[in-house]
Motif scaffolding. Structure first.
Motif: not given
Length: 552
Positions: A231-232, A275-276, A241, A283, A234-235, A239, A279-280
């Motif tokens: 998560d780190t 990538a989004s 994204v 999550a 990517l978000s 990162g 990320e979802e």
């Protein structure tokens, strides 16, 4: 009906094959000729005790084969079916018995091996043997009740059904009382166990659900750090994204300057979309695999309690709910046991009342039938020169502990041979000659109401002669109209009544003695009856008297 008898190596009989027909067959011969051997051989085929002394000297084994023709629905067919031996409708019943000289025997029915017990059961259904010293049949009080019921056409079925219902009610009561006694001894344990299980409140399938949920939370605990790192990466503001977005903004300013830059911008846009999405999904997974350490601890404690309780009661954890229901039911039955037992006691009393009423009606029917049987037997006495004799069918009550599906009565045939003399059992009261006539009178009375297929009378006319012998012969002939009769006799009056005459005689070649049997023609028959009349020397008068007897 007995149709054939084949004997091999029985005492003095080396080989003998006889055919029998319906009607009255008489067997005669001088004393010692071997008439008893013939009956012993037939008895062997009908299940009598196998005695190696019956094997002819020098032979390895003796064998007897008897063939019967049975009407449809004969009891022998049902007995065979109950023992797993099948018999095709219409085929003859062939019973065979082998006895070895060194001991042991084998029995067969239609070439299928059977037990000696089954052979005895069949024998009692196929043939009745009556003699002066026969302790079975008519002389055995154990069979008198069934004979009276048969004579009176009495249906014992309602009493049997009532007795069965009574016994079942008694057994249900005994079971309930035993359960209540056991439950009472275990009451404290039951109450504690039910309270413990109720507090635990186990549910079917609960252990599997808890175990699966615990495994999920344990897996989430293991990968929680990895999910945070992803998560780190990517978000976070630094990162992947965020970097892609910065690159996209820079390319937007220069994309029109070259075609390759436009394509690069399109690729970064696609990467941003993927990538989004990643990320979802990360999550979503993090939310799904999130766990509360307190929930994990609670589930583990619940599993420990369920499994510990299961070990305590020696069941599977999924069986705890059913166990709770069972113990709760036992405790409920214990608490309401007095009510249940009272209801069962009332059911026993009601069933007992119904049995007593049915048995009382059965007793009345037996007393009425006994009066008819007494009259029928008494009607045979005068021709048999038993004018002073009296016959009584005693129907007496049994003690309550002896009541059965056949009723509450003991039945016995009693006689008194002289005026004023007390009644007693046939074997204790009557002399030899009287006994034979009592048996015949009783058999005639019973046979007229339906009797056995084959009857054998062994010297039932011993000790009588003249008019009495003629009366015996007339009654035997009457009986033979409804049953097959075989009569071993020394009486010419009886022999003359036969529809077939067999002569039993010994022969010897100087070293070996044999017993043989042959069927007599009309001339031979007259000669044999003349011998029976006159003794060693047959006279013309004896032949003439024999002719008159045969013509009568």
């Amino acid at each position: 009906m007995l149709t054939a008898l084949s004997i091999r190596d029985v005492v003095l009989i080396e080989a003998l094959d006889l055919d029998f027909a319906a009607g009255l067959g008489v067997l005669t011969g001088e004393t010692g000729a071997g008439k008893s051997i013939l009956l012993d051989a037939l008895g062997l085929a009908l299940g009598a005790r196998a005695d190696s002394g019956l094997v002819r000297h020098g032979a390895a084994q003796a064998s007897v084969t008897a063939t019967f023709e049975l009407p449809p629905g004969h009891a022998a067919g049902a007995a065979l079916a109950d023992n797993g031996t099948e018999m095709e409708p219409g085929e003859p019943l062939i019973v065979r018995r082998l006895v070895k000289a060194d001991g042991g025997s084998r029995a067969f029915v239609n070439d299928q091996p059977v037990s000696a017990g089954l052979l005895r059961e069949l024998g009692s259904q196929l043939v009745e043997i009556h003699g002066q010293h026969d302790d079975r049949g008519l002389l055995n009080p154990r069979g008198h009740r069934a004979l009276l019921d048969s004579f009176g056409r009495i249906d014992v079925g309602p009493v049997s059904a009532a007795h069965r219902a009574w016994r079942e009610a008694q057994e249900a009561l005994a079971t309930a009382r035993a359960e209540t006694e056991v439950a009472a001894r275990d009451r404290e344990w039951l109450e504690h166990s039910v309270a413990e299980l109720d507090a635990l409140a186990p549910e079917p399938g609960e252990e599997e659900g808890l175990a699966e949920r615990r495994r999920g939370m344990q897996r989430a605990e293991k990968i929680a750090g990895d999910l945070t790192t992803v998560d780190t990466l990517l978000s976070d503001s630094d990162g992947a994204v965020a970097g892609l977005r910065q690159a996209a903004r820079a390319l937007e300013r220069v994309a029109e300057d070259h075609e390759a830059l436009a394509e690069a911008l399109q690729a970064i846009d696609r990467a941003l979309i993927e990538a989004s999405l990643a990320e979802e999904k990360v999550a979503d997974a993090a939310r799904a695999l999130s766990f509360d350490p307190r929930s994990l601890e609670a589930d583990e404690e619940r599993l420990f309690e369920l499994r510990g309780m299961a070990r305590k009661h020696r069941v599977q954890p999924d069986g705890l709910a059913a166990l709770a229901d069972e113990l709760r039911g036992r405790l409920h039955r214990l608490q309401g046991g007095e009510t249940v037992i009272a209801a069962l006691e009332a059911a026993v009393a009601a069933a007992g009342t119904r049995y007593v009423a049915a048995a009382a009606a059965l007793t009345d029917a037996r007393i009425a039938a006994a009066a008819r049987l007494d009259a029928a037997v008494a009607g045979e006495f005068a021709p048999l020169k038993l004018d002073a004799a009296r016959f009584r069918t005693a129907v007496e009550p049994l003690g309550e502990d002896q009541w059965t599906a056949s009723g509450r009565d003991r039945v016995e045939f009693l006689v008194s041979t002289n005026p004023g003399a007390p009644f007693g059992a046939l074997t204790r009261i009557a002399s030899g000659g009287e006994l034979s006539r009592f048996i015949l009178a009783l058999k005639v009375a019973l046979a007229e109401e339906g009797g056995a297929e084959t009857l054998i009378f062994d010297e039932i006319d011993r000790g009588v002669g003249g008019a009495v012998a003629s009366a015996i012969g007339e009654r035997l002939a009457r009986l033979s109209a409804t049953a097959q009769l075989l009569v071993v006799t020394h009486s010419p009056q009886v022999a003359a009544r036969g529809s077939a005459h067999l002569l039993i005689a010994k022969s010897s070649d100087g070293t070996v003695t044999r017993t043989g049997v042959r069927r007599l023609d009309d001339m031979e028959r007259r000669e044999e009856i003349a011998r029976m009349l006159s003794g060693a020397e047959v006279t013309a008068e004896a032949r003439a008297q024999a002719g008159r007897l045969l013509a009568a």
